[in-house]
Design a protein around this motif. Structure first.
Motif, PDB file in Angstrom:
ATOM      1  N   GLY A   1       0.781  -1.235   0.000  1.00  9.75           N
ATOM      2  CA  GLY A   1       0.000   0.000   0.000  1.00  9.75           C
ATOM      3  C   GLY A   1       0.808   1.278   0.000  1.00  9.75           C
ATOM      4  N   GLY A   2       2.011   1.245  -0.546  1.00 10.83           N
ATOM      5  CA  GLY A   2       2.766   2.477  -0.731  1.00 10.83           C
ATOM      6  C   GLY A   2       3.647   2.858   0.427  1.00 10.83           C
TER       7      GLY A   2
ATOM      8  N   LEU B   1      -6.461  -0.471  -4.052  1.00 11.01           N
ATOM      9  CA  LEU B   1      -6.382   0.835  -3.392  1.00 11.01           C
ATOM     10  C   LEU B   1      -6.597   1.986  -4.368  1.00 11.01           C
ATOM     11  CD1 LEU B   1      -3.255   0.187  -1.149  1.00 11.01           C
ATOM     12  CD2 LEU B   1      -5.623   0.295  -0.404  1.00 11.01           C
ATOM     13  N   LEU B   2      -6.400   1.710  -5.662  1.00 10.14           N
ATOM     14  CA  LEU B   2      -6.547   2.773  -6.658  1.00 10.14           C
ATOM     15  C   LEU B   2      -7.967   2.851  -7.207  1.00 10.14           C
ATOM     16  CD1 LEU B   2      -3.228   2.152  -8.614  1.00 10.14           C
ATOM     17  CD2 LEU B   2      -3.675   3.883  -6.878  1.00 10.14           C
TER      18      LEU B   2
ATOM     19  N   VAL C   1       1.133  12.095 -13.720  1.00  5.66           N
ATOM     20  CA  VAL C   1       0.777  11.184 -12.627  1.00  5.66           C
ATOM     21  C   VAL C   1      -0.732  10.982 -12.638  1.00  5.66           C
ATOM     22  CG1 VAL C   1       0.966  10.735 -10.164  1.00  5.66           C
ATOM     23  CG2 VAL C   1       2.698  12.127 -11.279  1.00  5.66           C
ATOM     24  N   ASN C   2      -1.150   9.790 -13.066  1.00  3.37           N
ATOM     25  CA  ASN C   2      -2.573   9.501 -13.201  1.00  3.37           C
ATOM     26  C   ASN C   2      -3.004   8.382 -12.281  1.00  3.37           C
ATOM     27  OD1 ASN C   2      -3.780  11.210 -15.029  1.00  3.37           O
ATOM     28  ND2 ASN C   2      -2.898  10.100 -16.776  1.00  3.37           N
ATOM     29  N   ASN C   3      -4.047   8.633 -11.498  1.00  3.68           N
ATOM     30  CA  ASN C   3      -4.628   7.593 -10.659  1.00  3.68           C
ATOM     31  C   ASN C   3      -3.549   6.751  -9.979  1.00  3.68           C
ATOM     32  OD1 ASN C   3      -6.979   6.385  -9.604  1.00  3.68           O
ATOM     33  ND2 ASN C   3      -6.671   4.628 -10.951  1.00  3.68           N
ATOM     34  N   SER C   4      -2.700   7.398  -9.235  1.00  9.39           N
ATOM     35  CA  SER C   4      -1.571   6.700  -8.626  1.00  9.39           C
ATOM     36  C   SER C   4      -1.339   7.201  -7.212  1.00  9.39           C
ATOM     37  CB  SER C   4      -0.301   6.931  -9.452  1.00  9.39           C
ATOM     38  OG  SER C   4      -0.430   6.335 -10.717  1.00  9.39           O
ATOM     39  N   MET C   5      -0.668   6.363  -6.427  1.00  9.05           N
ATOM     40  CA  MET C   5      -0.262   6.765  -5.082  1.00  9.05           C
ATOM     41  C   MET C   5       1.258   6.848  -5.040  1.00  9.05           C
ATOM     42  SD  MET C   5      -2.814   4.503  -2.756  1.00  9.05           S
ATOM     43  CE  MET C   5      -2.233   5.047  -1.159  1.00  9.05           C
ATOM     44  N   VAL C   6       1.752   7.960  -4.491  1.00  6.15           N
ATOM     45  CA  VAL C   6       3.200   8.167  -4.441  1.00  6.15           C
ATOM     46  C   VAL C   6       3.582   8.522  -3.010  1.00  6.15           C
ATOM     47  CG1 VAL C   6       5.124   9.478  -5.402  1.00  6.15           C
ATOM     48  CG2 VAL C   6       3.120   9.024  -6.820  1.00  6.15           C
ATOM     49  N   ASN C   7       4.690   7.964  -2.557  1.00  3.89           N
ATOM     50  CA  ASN C   7       5.133   8.175  -1.177  1.00  3.89           C
ATOM     51  C   ASN C   7       6.310   9.157  -1.112  1.00  3.89           C
ATOM     52  OD1 ASN C   7       5.395   7.892   1.580  1.00  3.89           O
ATOM     53  ND2 ASN C   7       6.162   5.797   1.511  1.00  3.89           N
TER      54      ASN C   7
ATOM     55  N   ASN D   1      -2.051   4.392 -12.956  1.00  2.00           N
ATOM     56  CA  ASN D   1      -2.569   3.319 -12.103  1.00  2.00           C
ATOM     57  C   ASN D   1      -1.466   2.558 -11.382  1.00  2.00           C
ATOM     58  OD1 ASN D   1      -5.124   3.900 -13.269  1.00  2.00           O
ATOM     59  ND2 ASN D   1      -4.529   2.641 -15.022  1.00  2.00           N
TER      60      ASN D   1
ATOM     61  N   LEU E   1       3.689   3.721  -5.861  1.00  2.00           N
ATOM     62  CA  LEU E   1       5.120   3.865  -5.659  1.00  2.00           C
ATOM     63  C   LEU E   1       5.420   4.010  -4.177  1.00  2.00           C
ATOM     64  CD1 LEU E   1       4.881   4.483  -8.705  1.00  2.00           C
ATOM     65  CD2 LEU E   1       6.790   6.068  -8.418  1.00  2.00           C
TER      66      LEU E   1
END
Lengths: 378, 374
Positions: free
Chosen positions: A34-35, A259-260, A293-299, A310, A313
Motif C-alpha cells: 500500500g505504498g 487501493l486505486l 501522474v494519473n490515478n496513482s499513489m506516491v510516497n 494506475n 510507488l
C-alpha cells in the motif's frame, strides 16, 4: 485489575512461500504493502485503535526485518511501562530447544507470558491479513453470546469457498461444523483466522493438545475441532469490510491495485482509523515539470519526472523522464531509467530498471515480478 | 567529538514581520518545505553532527513549540542523560530589559552543571546545512575562544538589508559586527551561529549582567571582544534567511530548485520532524502536477504548479494552485484558484473562489479561515 482485559497474540512467523521473491528475505507479515506499510501494520494498527495495550508477536521465519520494523512498538503506542508489546521468538528451555510446530503450539509455548498479564480474553490474530477491524465489536459479541470462543467469519464468493476453512452454523449463529477446504462447501462463510477465546478455556485445550502426539498443534485443524467435539460454546461473528489474505504474487498485486479503485472499501485516508507504520523521515515527493501522474499513489522521497498510470510507488523511487509505468507496484529505493516501460509488474526493492527494458504488455494478462536478477512471469 | 558541545537555540524577536502567520506561533515554528518547521533544520543539523544535548529558549508563544518538540523523540533527544531542554521565558519581576541575556542568565545552574566544555549557539530562522564537524575542528584547532560562522553573500534584491554584517581581518579574526546597508556588492553575512568555550560564554553573560551594558549575547560579546580570541569560519553552502513574509515565501519556493532541495534535504543527513502517519498521496485521473513538492496524505484532483503542498491537503477537481504554499490539512475545493498565496493550516478556499496575490506580496489566508460562500 482491569476488567475484560484482552491480550492479543499476533502470529507473524509465516513464510508465505507462494509470494516467491517477495518473501526471499522477510516473513510474509513484513512484505511491503500500500505504498508505505508492511502487511503486519494492519493488524497492529487495528489492535492499537481498538485500545488493546498488551500484544505478543510470535515470530519465527526470517525475523530480522520484522524485529527492526516493530522495535519496541512505539509506532503503535505499544511502548508501555506495564505490558505493551513483546516479540516472542521460539526459545530453549530445560526440555531442549524447539521451533514453534504450529499456531497452537506457538501460543502454548508462551502460556507464561499470557498468565503474567492475567487476561480474561485472548485474541488470536494473523499478521498476514490486510483489513481494518474494531476488535471491540468482536469482543462485545463474544460477551453477549457468553461464548467460549468466537471466530470472525467472512462471506467469500462461492467459487472460492473451497480455498478456505468453511464454518457452518445453526440459526443462533452457533458453530456446528468445520470444513477445511471442502470440495463441496455447504456455505460460503470462511474463517478469517481471528479468534476471541476465554483464556481459561483456551489454556486447558492448549495444554491438552500439546500432550497429543498425533496433533499438528494447529488452531484450525486441532484446537477448534476438539472444542466443538466437547460441545463448547462456539460462535461465528460476521465481518463485512475489506479483507485480503495475499497468498500469491497476483493476489498481492491485485490487493495493491484495489487501493486505486475509487469503490475500494479499505480507506487508508480515514483519520479515525489510521494505519500506523515505522516512520522513515523522508522529504516530500518532488513532481518535476513534464511528469504525468494519473490515478496513482506516491510516497515520500520520490522524484518523478516520467509517467505513472494506475500505479503505487513506495518511498525513494526515481522515475526518470521518458520512463512509463502502468498498473504496477514499485517497492522502495528503485530507479526506473529513461526509456523504460513497465506494465503490470511488482518491482522489488532496490531494483534498477534500465532504459532499454520493456516489461510486459498493457493487456497481456500476466503479472511480472521484477528484480535486478531475473523477470519471472506469474 | 561533538558530544563535548552543548547546542543552544536562541530565538530573537521579529515575529511582527510575518503578519497573520505568526499571530499564534513564534517564527521558528513556521511550517516549511511541505512537512517541517523551521526549527527542525537547526535541531536536525546539530543532531546529525553528534550534538547530544540541546537547550531551546522558546520565546513567549510557546504552545506550538511544546506540541511540536515534546520530549524530543523525533530527534532521538528523549534521553535519560543529555537530550532536549526547553526553557520558556521567566518573568522574575526585576529584569525588564529585552534580549536573550536575561534568559541565559536565568538558567546559569544548567550551564554550570552540564559537563560539555563548549557551546554551539544558533538561530533557527537562518537555515543552512553547515558542516558542524568542520567548523568545530576549525574552532578547536585554531585555539579560539569563539568562532563565528559567516557566508559571503551578494544581495541584488536587497532582501538581506539590515542583516548582520561581520567585519574580519585578513586572518579571519573578528573586527566587528554591524548591519548590511547594501553599500557593497558582496558582504560577509554573520549567520547568527558560532562556537564558544562554555566558560567564556558564562563569563560574558555574568559580566554583562553585572555591568548592565547589553541585552543581547551578541552585544555583550562585542563589548568584551578585546578579552578573547574571536575568529570566523566561512560557510559556502546555501543559506535561507527567513526574517519576513517575503523571505519565508521565497525560501519555500526555492526548494523547487533541485540543487537547493538536495542540499537542504539530503546532504549531511535527513531533516527529522514529528511524524503524522499520513498515507501516501493520491493523484487522481484529473490531476495535473508540475514542478511541485508534495507531502504525504494529500488527495490531488486538480492542477498544481510551482507550489509546496503540506501533509493532508485536498485539492479539488478543476482547482488551480500556482506559486503557492498550502499548509497542513488545508482544502482548495473544486474550481477554486489560488495564485501567489500562502494558506495557513486548515484553511479552506470554497468552490470556485479565487485568491490571487502577487509574488512580491503573497496573499495570506489565516489558520482555520474559510473563504467562500458556504
Amino acid at each position: 485489575m482491569i476488567e475484560n482485559k484482552v491480550v492479543a497474540m499476533l502470529l507473524a512467523g509465516g513464510q508465505g512461500s507462494r509470494l516467491k521473491a517477495l518473501t526471499r528475505k522477510v516473513a510474509k507479515p513484513a512484505v511491503p504493502f500500500g505504498g508505505k506499510y508492511r502487511i503486519i501494520d494492519f493488524a497492529l494498527s487495528n489492535a492499537a485503535n481498538s485500545g488493546i495495550s498488551d500484544i505478543g508477536i510470535l515470530t519465527q521465519y526470517k525475523p530480522y526485518l520484522l524485529n527492526t520494523h516493530i522495535g519496541i512498538g512505539s509506532s503503535w503506542d505499544f511502548d508501555r511501562n506495564v505490558g505493551g508489546l513483546r516479540i516472542l521468538p521460539p526459545f530453549t528451555s530445560e526440555d531442549g530447544g524447539r521451533w514453534y510446530t504450529g499456531t497452537a503450539n506457538a501460543i502454548y509455548e508462551n502460556i507464561d507470558f499470557i498468565d503474567e498479564l492475567n487476561p480474561q480474553y485472548v485474541l488470536i490474530l494473523s499478521g498476514d491479513h490486510i483489513y481494518k477491524m474494531n476488535y471491540n465489536d468482536l469482543l462485545d459479541y463474544h460477551k453477549e453470546k457468553k461464548a467460549d470462543v468466537t471466530i470472525a467469519v467472512l462471506e467469500v464468493p462461492w467459487g472460492e469457498a473451497s480455498r478456505f476453512g468453511i464454518i457452518n452454523v445453526d440459526e443462533d449463529i452457533r458453530i456446528v461444523e468445520f470444513e477445511e477446504k471442502p470440495s463441496k462447501p455447504k456455505n460460503n462463510m470462511a474463517s478469517m483466522g481471528i479468534y476471541m477465546f476465554n483464556w481459561t478455556e483456551l489454556r486447558k485445550y492448549l495444554i491438552k493438545d500439546n500432550k497429543d502426539d498425533q496433533s499438528d498443534h494447529d488452531f484450525g485443524k486441532n484446537i477448534l475441532p476438539k472444542m466443538l467435539e466437547d460441545k463448547k460454546k462456539m460462535y461465528a461473528w460476521s465481518f463485512n469490510g475489506y479483507w485480503k489474505d495475499v497468498g500469491t504474487v497476483r493476489s498481492y498485486w491485485e490487493a495493491n491495485m484495489d487501493l486505486l479503485d475509487d469503490k475500494n472499501t479499505l480507506n487508508l485516508y480515514d483519520r479515525d482509523w489510521r494505519i500506523y507504520t515505522r516512520n522513515k523521515n523522508l522529504p516530500p515527493q518532488y513532481i518535476q515539470r513534464g511528469a504525468i501522474v494519473n490515478n496513482s499513489m506516491v510516497n515520500e522521497g520520490c522524484y518523478i519526472e516520467g509517467e505513472l498510470n494506475n500505479s503505487i510507488l513506495f518511498n525513494e523511487i526515481v522515475v526518470e523522464k521518458g520512463a512509463v509505468i502502468n498498473n504496477s507496484v514499485i517497492l522502495p529505493n528503485c530507479t526506473i531509467k529513461s526509456g523504460a516501460e513497465i506494465n503490470n509488474a511488482v518491482v522489488l526493492e532496490k531494483t534498477t530498471v534500465d532504459g532499454d527494458q520493456n516489461i510486459g504488455e498493457l493487456d497481456d494478462g500476466n503479472i511480472y515480478l521484477v528484480s535486478n536478477k531475473k523477470i519471472p512471469v506469474e | 567529538m561533538m558530544e563535548r558541545c552543548l547546542g543552544i537555540i536562541s530565538v530573537g524577536d521579529g515575529e511582527n514581520n510575518f503578519g497573520l502567520l505568526c499571530k499564534n506561533r513564534p517564527s521558528y515554528m513556521l511550517p516549511f518545505g511541505g512537512r517541517y518547521r523551521l526549527i527542525d533544520f537547526t535541531i536536525s543539523n546539530m543532531v546529525n553532527h553528534g550534538i547530544r544535548t540541546i537547550a531551546v529558549y522558546t520565546g513567549e508563544k510557546i504552545r506550538s513549540t511544546m506540541d511540536h518538540l515534546g520530549e524530543g523523540k523525533p530527534w532521538d533527544l528523549n534521553r535519560r542523560l543529555n537530550g532536549l531542554f526547553i526553557f520558556p521565558p521567566i518573568y522574575d519581576g526585576h529584569s525588564t530589559s529585552p534580549g536573550d541575556l536575561v534568559q541565559f542568565y536565568s538558567t546559569m545552574e544548567f550551564f554550570d552543571q552540564r559537563r560539555e566544555e563548549y557551546v554551539f549557539i544558533n538561530h533557527p530562522n537562518i537555515i543552512g546545512k553547515v558542516d558542524l564537524d568542520d567548523a568545530f575542528k576549525h574552532f578547536i584547532n585554531s585555539g579560539a575562544d569563539i568562532t563565528l560562522i559567516y557566508k559571503k553573500q551578494e544581495d541584488p534584491s536587497g532582501m538581506l538589508i539590515n542583516c548582520d554584517k561581520i567585519h574580519i581581518d585578513k586572518d579571519g579574526e573578528l573586527i566587528n559586527i554591524g548591519l548590511n546597508l547594501a553599500t557593497e556588492r558582496e558582504f560577509n553575512h554573520f549567520l547568527g551561529m558560532g562556537f564558544m568555550k562554555k566558560d567564556v560564554f558564562i563569563k560574558i553573560i555574568k559580566e554583562s549582567m553585572e555591568s548592565g551594558n547589553a541585552g543581547f549575547l551578541k552585544d555583550a560579546m562585542l563589548k568584551s571582544k578585546y578579552k578573547y580570541k574571536i575568529n570566523t569560519f566561512e560557510f559556502d553552502g546555501h543559506v535561507e534567511t527567513i526574517n519576513n513574509l517575503k523571505s519565508f515565501y521565497d525560501a519555500n519556493l526555492n526548494l523547487l530548485n533541485r540543487e537547493i532541495f538536495n542540499e537542504l534535504f539530503y546532504e549531511g543527513g535527513h531533516i527529522l520532524t514529528k511524524s503524522k502517519d499520513e498515507p501516501s498521496t493520491f493523484y487522481t485521473e484529473s490531476s495535473k502536477v508540475q514542478n511541485s513538492l508534495i507531502a504525504n496524505g494529500c488527495i490531488i484532483e486538480g492542477n498544481v504548479e510551482n507550489s509546496i503542498i503540506f501533509r493532508g491537503v485536498k485539492i479539488g477537481k478543476g482547482a488551480i494552485v500556482k506559486n503557492s504554499i498550502v499548509m497542513q490539512k488545508s482544502e482548495i475545493l473544486d474550481n477554486a484558484i489560488a495564485v501567489n498565496a500562502i494558506l495557513d493550516k486548515q484553511a479552506s478556499i470554497g468552490k470556485g473562489m479565487r485568491i490571487i496575490g502577487s509574488s512580491v506580496m503573497p496573499y495570506v489566508v489565516e489558520k482555520y479561515q474559510k473563504i467562500g460562500k458556504d
